[in-house]
Scaffold this motif. Structure first.
Motif, PDB file in Angstrom:
ATOM      1  N   LYS A 234       1.339  -1.306  -0.147  1.00 21.65           N
ATOM      2  CA  LYS A 234      -0.220  -0.026   0.114  1.00 21.65           C
ATOM      3  C   LYS A 234       0.893   1.274  -0.181  1.00 21.65           C
ATOM      4  CE  LYS A 234      -3.378   2.573   2.167  1.00 21.65           C
ATOM      5  NZ  LYS A 234      -5.127   2.441   3.521  1.00 21.65           N
ATOM      6  N   VAL A 235       2.044   1.153   1.429  1.00 22.38           N
ATOM      7  CA  VAL A 235       2.612   2.606   0.704  1.00 22.38           C
ATOM      8  C   VAL A 235       2.863   2.576  -0.468  1.00 22.38           C
ATOM      9  CG1 VAL A 235       4.791   3.278   2.284  1.00 22.38           C
ATOM     10  CG2 VAL A 235       2.983   2.186   2.818  1.00 22.38           C
ATOM     11  N   ASN A 236       4.117   1.572  -0.682  1.00 22.46           N
ATOM     12  CA  ASN A 236       4.436   1.711  -2.499  1.00 22.46           C
ATOM     13  C   ASN A 236       3.637   2.431  -3.623  1.00 22.46           C
ATOM     14  OD1 ASN A 236       7.571   0.809  -2.877  1.00 22.46           O
ATOM     15  ND2 ASN A 236       6.740  -0.313  -1.024  1.00 22.46           N
ATOM     16  N   LEU A 237       2.345   1.358  -3.050  1.00 26.86           N
ATOM     17  CA  LEU A 237       1.178   1.964  -4.277  1.00 26.86           C
ATOM     18  C   LEU A 237       1.467   3.763  -3.940  1.00 26.86           C
ATOM     19  CD1 LEU A 237      -1.023  -0.786  -3.952  1.00 26.86           C
ATOM     20  CD2 LEU A 237      -0.102  -0.203  -6.313  1.00 26.86           C
ATOM     21  N   ASN A 238       0.626   4.210  -3.174  1.00 28.53           N
ATOM     22  CA  ASN A 238       0.303   5.628  -2.750  1.00 28.53           C
ATOM     23  C   ASN A 238       1.537   5.909  -3.128  1.00 28.53           C
ATOM     24  OD1 ASN A 238      -1.783   4.470  -1.956  1.00 28.53           O
ATOM     25  ND2 ASN A 238      -1.790   5.326  -0.063  1.00 28.53           N
ATOM     26  N   TYR A 239       2.709   5.633  -2.713  1.00 23.55           N
ATOM     27  CA  TYR A 239       4.218   6.374  -3.546  1.00 23.55           C
ATOM     28  C   TYR A 239       4.114   6.585  -5.351  1.00 23.55           C
ATOM     29  CZ  TYR A 239       8.541   8.579  -3.796  1.00 23.55           C
ATOM     30  OH  TYR A 239       9.964   9.216  -4.051  1.00 23.55           O
ATOM     31  N   ASP A 245       8.010   6.434 -12.503  1.00 25.18           N
ATOM     32  CA  ASP A 245       7.948   5.263 -12.548  1.00 25.18           C
ATOM     33  C   ASP A 245       9.672   4.952 -11.633  1.00 25.18           C
ATOM     34  OD1 ASP A 245       7.962   2.491 -13.683  1.00 25.18           O
ATOM     35  OD2 ASP A 245       8.836   3.096 -15.040  1.00 25.18           O
ATOM     36  N   ALA A 246      10.335   6.060 -12.335  1.00 24.40           N
ATOM     37  CA  ALA A 246      11.626   6.161 -12.463  1.00 24.40           C
ATOM     38  C   ALA A 246      11.988   5.965 -10.700  1.00 24.40           C
ATOM     39  CB  ALA A 246      12.672   6.750 -12.773  1.00 24.40           C
ATOM     40  N   ASP A 247      11.481   6.795 -10.108  1.00 26.87           N
ATOM     41  CA  ASP A 247      10.971   7.332  -8.738  1.00 26.87           C
ATOM     42  C   ASP A 247      10.564   6.030  -7.880  1.00 26.87           C
ATOM     43  OD1 ASP A 247      11.999  10.016  -8.808  1.00 26.87           O
ATOM     44  OD2 ASP A 247      10.464  10.950  -9.085  1.00 26.87           O
ATOM     45  N   GLY A 248       9.398   5.598  -8.310  1.00 19.80           N
ATOM     46  CA  GLY A 248       8.988   4.829  -7.567  1.00 19.80           C
ATOM     47  C   GLY A 248       9.808   3.778  -7.158  1.00 19.80           C
ATOM     48  N   GLN A 249       9.770   2.782  -8.705  1.00 25.40           N
ATOM     49  CA  GLN A 249      10.799   1.809  -8.290  1.00 25.40           C
ATOM     50  C   GLN A 249      12.942   1.773  -7.049  1.00 25.40           C
ATOM     51  OE1 GLN A 249      11.848  -0.109 -12.008  1.00 25.40           O
ATOM     52  NE2 GLN A 249      10.795   0.512 -12.958  1.00 25.40           N
ATOM     53  N   LEU A 250      12.910   2.902  -7.412  1.00 21.50           N
ATOM     54  CA  LEU A 250      13.973   3.573  -6.485  1.00 21.50           C
ATOM     55  C   LEU A 250      13.372   3.672  -4.848  1.00 21.50           C
ATOM     56  CD1 LEU A 250      15.952   6.344  -8.134  1.00 21.50           C
ATOM     57  CD2 LEU A 250      16.985   4.409  -7.693  1.00 21.50           C
ATOM     58  N   PHE A 251      11.936   4.132  -4.606  1.00 24.00           N
ATOM     59  CA  PHE A 251      11.573   3.697  -3.304  1.00 24.00           C
ATOM     60  C   PHE A 251      11.007   2.258  -3.133  1.00 24.00           C
ATOM     61  CE2 PHE A 251       8.446   3.876  -0.708  1.00 24.00           C
ATOM     62  CZ  PHE A 251       8.819   5.133   0.251  1.00 24.00           C
ATOM     63  N   VAL A 252      10.690   1.410  -3.768  1.00 24.52           N
ATOM     64  CA  VAL A 252      10.497  -0.035  -2.931  1.00 24.52           C
ATOM     65  C   VAL A 252      11.593  -0.692  -3.250  1.00 24.52           C
ATOM     66  CG1 VAL A 252      10.169  -0.972  -6.021  1.00 24.52           C
ATOM     67  CG2 VAL A 252       8.998  -1.692  -3.907  1.00 24.52           C
ATOM     68  N   LYS A 253      12.544  -0.561  -3.361  1.00 20.62           N
ATOM     69  CA  LYS A 253      14.296  -1.125  -3.218  1.00 20.62           C
ATOM     70  C   LYS A 253      14.585  -0.510  -2.371  1.00 20.62           C
ATOM     71  CE  LYS A 253      17.993   0.392  -5.503  1.00 20.62           C
ATOM     72  NZ  LYS A 253      18.797   1.390  -6.760  1.00 20.62           N
ATOM     73  N   ALA A 254      14.133   1.205  -1.756  1.00 23.85           N
ATOM     74  CA  ALA A 254      15.060   0.829  -0.947  1.00 23.85           C
ATOM     75  C   ALA A 254      14.041   0.128  -0.247  1.00 23.85           C
ATOM     76  CB  ALA A 254      15.072   2.902  -0.441  1.00 23.85           C
TER      77      ALA A 254
END
Length: 283
Positions: A234-239, A245-254
């Motif tokens: 949920k946190v990553n879907l909201n972010y 797309d690039a920011d989302g992938q960096l966020f979920v990686k972290a």
């Protein structure tokens, strides 16, 4: 856990545990078709934040007691403080504006608490879901409704722009800008079939009881999953919804650099190999 009206000891938000990790939050002003007041917005924020920090709670179901889910803002009781502020001749325009902003913040915070809550929130809608009622369910993760449900974005009809979520969330939920603008400009009612066709809700059931039962069953299914994985999703879907797309992938990686170290990953693998249901600890 129950939230009371400070003035009348009326239970505004009734909370119960429907299953081991599922909590049910009911709007409880059935005599007013669950019309929302500023006091109810404040209590909603309090209840949701408590449930977010309740380790045993993994999924929240939201419904309305009585004949309707929510008939909108309570024009009789809910706007008295706003009208008093607007007519206060002792305040200049700037100070009246700041005072009105405080009221609006209470309203926005009530629904934002749902959107920000890391635990999934499922709305079970029946009959009227009008104005701020429709904006309430826009803050939820999943929306299902009974066949008799009817919706409208009603604010323009009472002389204001929708200000508790419709204009910032509805386009992202539906993805049809033309239809969203039609609904917001005209304030016309749309039924469950139209809501399903445009993606505003995801399922329709024949009755209010069947809708609530389905929401509870769906919540049970989700609650049996890893709470680390569900809340992280949920946190990553909201972010990702609000970023590239690039920011989302960096966020979920972290995010997963930490969460992959959870014991839930190992428990899931062991359960799969042993052909049993995994058992996860509360968070």
């Amino acid at each position: 856990m129950q939230a009371y009206s400070a003035e009348s000891q009326e239970i505004l938000v009734d909370v119960s545990s429907e299953a081991p990790h599922v909590y049910h939050m009911r709007l409880n002003r059935p005599n007013r078709r669950n019309a929302i007041t500023f006091e109810l917005w404040g209590e909603m924020k309090t209840v949701v934040e408590r449930l977010e920090h309740e380790p045993n709670c993994r999924v929240i179901v939201v419904s309305g007691n009585g004949d309707s889910f929510c008939s909108g803002i309570d024009l009789q009781d809910g706007l008295s403080n706003v009208i008093t502020t607007m007519s206060n001749g002792e305040l200049d325009v700037g100070r009246r504006g700041i005072a009105l902003g405080r009221f609006l913040q209470v309203a926005q915070d009530g629904f934002n608490a749902i959107a920000k809550c890391q635990k999934p929130v499922i709305a079970a809608v029946h009959n009227h879901c009008i104005g701020v009622g429709a904006e309430l369910i826009m803050a939820c993760d999943i929306r299902i409704a009974s066949q008799d449900a009817n919706f409208s974005i009603k604010e323009v009809d009472v002389g204001l722009a929708p200000d508790v979520g419709a204009l910032s969330r509805m386009q992202k939920i539906v993805g049809n800008d033309s239809w969203v603008r039609e609904m917001c400009f005209t304030c016309r009612n749309f039924n469950a079939e139209e809501a399903l066709r445009y993606g505003f809700i995801s399922r329709i059931y024949p009755t209010a009881k069947e809708t609530l039962d389905a929401a509870t069953q769906l919540a049970k299914v989700i609650s049996e999953k890893s709470p680390i994985a569900v809340q992280g999703t949920k946190v990553n879907l909201n972010y990702s919804r609000d970023h590239s797309d690039a920011d989302g992938q960096l966020f979920v990686k972290a995010w997963n650099m930490g969460m992959l170290q959870s014991e839930d990953l190992v428990e899931s693998a062991k359960a799969y190999m042993a052909k049993r249901k995994p058992l996860f600890k509360n968070v």
